[in-house]
Design an enzyme around this catalytic site. Sequence first.
Site, short mmCIF file in Angstrom:
data_model
loop_
_atom_site.label_atom_id
_atom_site.label_comp_id
_atom_site.label_asym_id
_atom_site.label_seq_id
_atom_site.Cartn_x
_atom_site.Cartn_y
_atom_site.Cartn_z
N CYS A 119 3.55 2.39 -0.01
CA CYS A 119 3.97 3.64 -0.59
C CYS A 119 5.22 3.49 -1.62
O CYS A 119 5.65 2.50 -1.98
CB CYS A 119 4.42 4.47 0.60
SG CYS A 119 3.16 4.70 1.97
N SER A 134 -2.54 5.18 2.07
CA SER A 134 -2.85 5.45 3.31
C SER A 134 -3.74 4.17 3.79
O SER A 134 -4.54 3.62 3.26
CB SER A 134 -3.65 6.58 3.41
OG SER A 134 -3.11 7.93 3.44
N ILE A 142 -2.51 2.47 7.40
CA ILE A 142 -2.75 2.62 9.07
C ILE A 142 -2.51 4.16 9.32
O ILE A 142 -1.78 4.91 8.60
CB ILE A 142 -1.56 1.75 9.58
CG1 ILE A 142 -1.80 0.40 9.32
CG2 ILE A 142 -1.44 2.16 11.38
CD1 ILE A 142 -0.82 -0.55 10.01
N ASN A 151 8.39 2.95 3.29
CA ASN A 151 7.39 1.91 2.56
C ASN A 151 7.28 0.79 3.20
O ASN A 151 8.34 0.04 3.13
CB ASN A 151 7.86 1.79 0.81
CG ASN A 151 6.97 0.70 0.37
OD1 ASN A 151 6.19 0.61 0.42
ND2 ASN A 151 7.83 0.05 -0.40
N GLY A 152 6.01 0.25 3.54
CA GLY A 152 5.59 -0.89 4.13
C GLY A 152 4.98 -0.82 5.30
O GLY A 152 3.90 0.10 5.68
N GLU A 153 4.97 -2.05 5.99
CA GLU A 153 4.09 -2.22 7.13
C GLU A 153 4.75 -2.98 8.26
O GLU A 153 5.48 -3.99 7.99
CB GLU A 153 2.87 -3.08 6.82
CG GLU A 153 1.82 -2.37 5.72
CD GLU A 153 1.20 -1.30 5.94
OE1 GLU A 153 1.25 -0.89 7.14
OE2 GLU A 153 0.57 -0.76 5.22
N GLY A 171 -0.24 -15.93 -0.51
CA GLY A 171 0.35 -17.02 0.18
C GLY A 171 2.02 -17.30 -0.24
O GLY A 171 2.52 -18.38 -0.07
#
Length: 643
Positions: free
Chosen positions: A2, A53, A55, A76-78, A364
């Site tokens: 986001c 969107s 999760i 913003n993030g996970e 990676g």
Amino acid sequence: MCGLLTYISANGTAAAQREAIAAANERLHHRGPDETGIEIIDQDVAIAHKRLSIIDVESSHQPLWYADGRYVMTYNGEVYNYKELRAELIERYGATFATDGDSEVILAGYHYWGPQVAQRLRGMFAFVIWDREQRCGFGARDPFGIKPMFHLRNESGIYFSSEKKALMPFTDAKDLDEKNLSHYLTLQYPPEPGSMHRQIGRIAAGHYVQFAAGGEVRAVKYFEPTFAPRPVDDPQRLYDEILDTLRESVRMHMRADVPVGAFLSSGIDSTGVVALAREFNPNILTFTMGFDVPGHYNELDVALESAEHLGVKAIGTKIGAQEMMSALPQIVWYLDDPVADPALVPLYFVAKKAAEYVTVVLGGEGADEFFAGYPIYREPLSLQSIQGLPRTVRSGLRAVSKVIPEGVKGKSFLERGTTDLETRFVGNANIFSEEEKERILRRYDSSVRYTDITGPIYGECEGLDDTTRMQYVDMKTWLRGDILVKADRMSMAHSLEVRVPFLDTEVFKVASRVPLDEKVRLRGNHTKYALRQALAKVVPPAIVNRPKMGFPTPTRVWLADEMFEWADDILANAGCGHLIDLEYVRGLLRDHRDGKADNSRKVWTILVFCLWHAIFVEQSLDPGVTRAQSQLAKKPAVGSFVS
């Protein structure tokens, strides 16, 4: 992924800024084309959000409220351990949740744990929370700086944003930080916590901030990555621990309610991630690329062979010099600040291709810094024969090196061997020397040196071996200033989220303990030795000891041929001649074309700055970015998802 934008008014006029904030928020549209949200809170705060969107797609709309409206957040993030944290919050505190996503877990964690919530989050994040009851704010950035957060403070108030371009309307575009221009010419990026604009800075990685309307922003370090190598009695046990920890990290990084793919180059890092990801989703799609240049620059075939060996589908793409020239202004616009890494270009195009199929990809990044993967990390071993000599002998050899003509074999070895690490190792990139910068900069300041950046970092890691100190410097400079910037911006340019399983706190715990002899070895030219041995169980044998390549870019070849006139035209007409001697740089370009010297990296560094200056300072160049480019077609569902 986001985009966030927050304004904390110094004088209670947030509502009057709504239209300006909404317009600035549109500059972040590419970061989140799915939803737009703007809230004005009690005249103090304007919070804006652009959502991609991933999760809890149907819920978790932002800005997100919690505790009967006491808190509101833009994020913003996970956070990959959100399910575990959610269960703990329910069990220990009786916390209640209205959504199934990770956003609300952060808010609940802040409600019950306060600032310590940042230490509990495993993932990549940048967020801002406003507490209406206490009329104060809290924000944080993830431990390694994967997700960006810029800030600006002026007489009007405090601003936070995912990208600098959203803050540019609120400051003077011509107010440049010439110290960071000097650092850029050395490092090929402006280092944290500053930017190319004097008023706009960055929240440093591993920090949280506290603030109030009209007050100062107080930054607190909550995470410090520390290397502590120690001998191992059983190397195989170490390899198994690395593999098991990385496997668990990959599993958690695959948590999503949308399709997840992976980037695949010809090297061991991305191949290892794909091999582990395949264990959780056998149908995972991979994406790779090459160039329309035969030989060394076409790694596409190797990557496709790896994909076939692993039993996954690989989607490849190729670009030529014309595509590179056409895309560069857009790439620079997405960057915010100039970053002169040619690898940005292939990453931009492979992300563009991936975004046609998936919303999330695994990468990676971070393996080289954590496990010592860069060839330069072997240098301390090769210089031991000189470094171990008495100081007087080394001084004599240093004098000898000065009289040896340029180009004579052994001169560079003597020079580097008789130079201390803090002086010779600037970081992974070292573009222009101080002597060259004095020639090229119109207002050269001899008091501004790269050691202003690296010196304090070296001071933090005294007592470690030289290779580990090099890793530490790169982790705090190169990783944050180059690697993660290009990964975030080039993926977000196409509304694609890149996740990096190596850059995980649990993986770092293991990597931080790896001893020197399990990192680099002169015999066999080994780098990240322990990681290679760990991944040997899952990676094709031909890849295990393959030298690091990534997506190599044929800039050297093209600047001497197809791209020469294009580059010369940019230098001839750039509006930054008051800062840089562009005629001198044109001479470097001509020498490069004529084969007198490989000046490709130097010329490229100036070209990127010229384009950046035209776009963000002069505002004379339209990069050709439109909102429509961010509105991608609905992606097809591919494969299965991991919970």
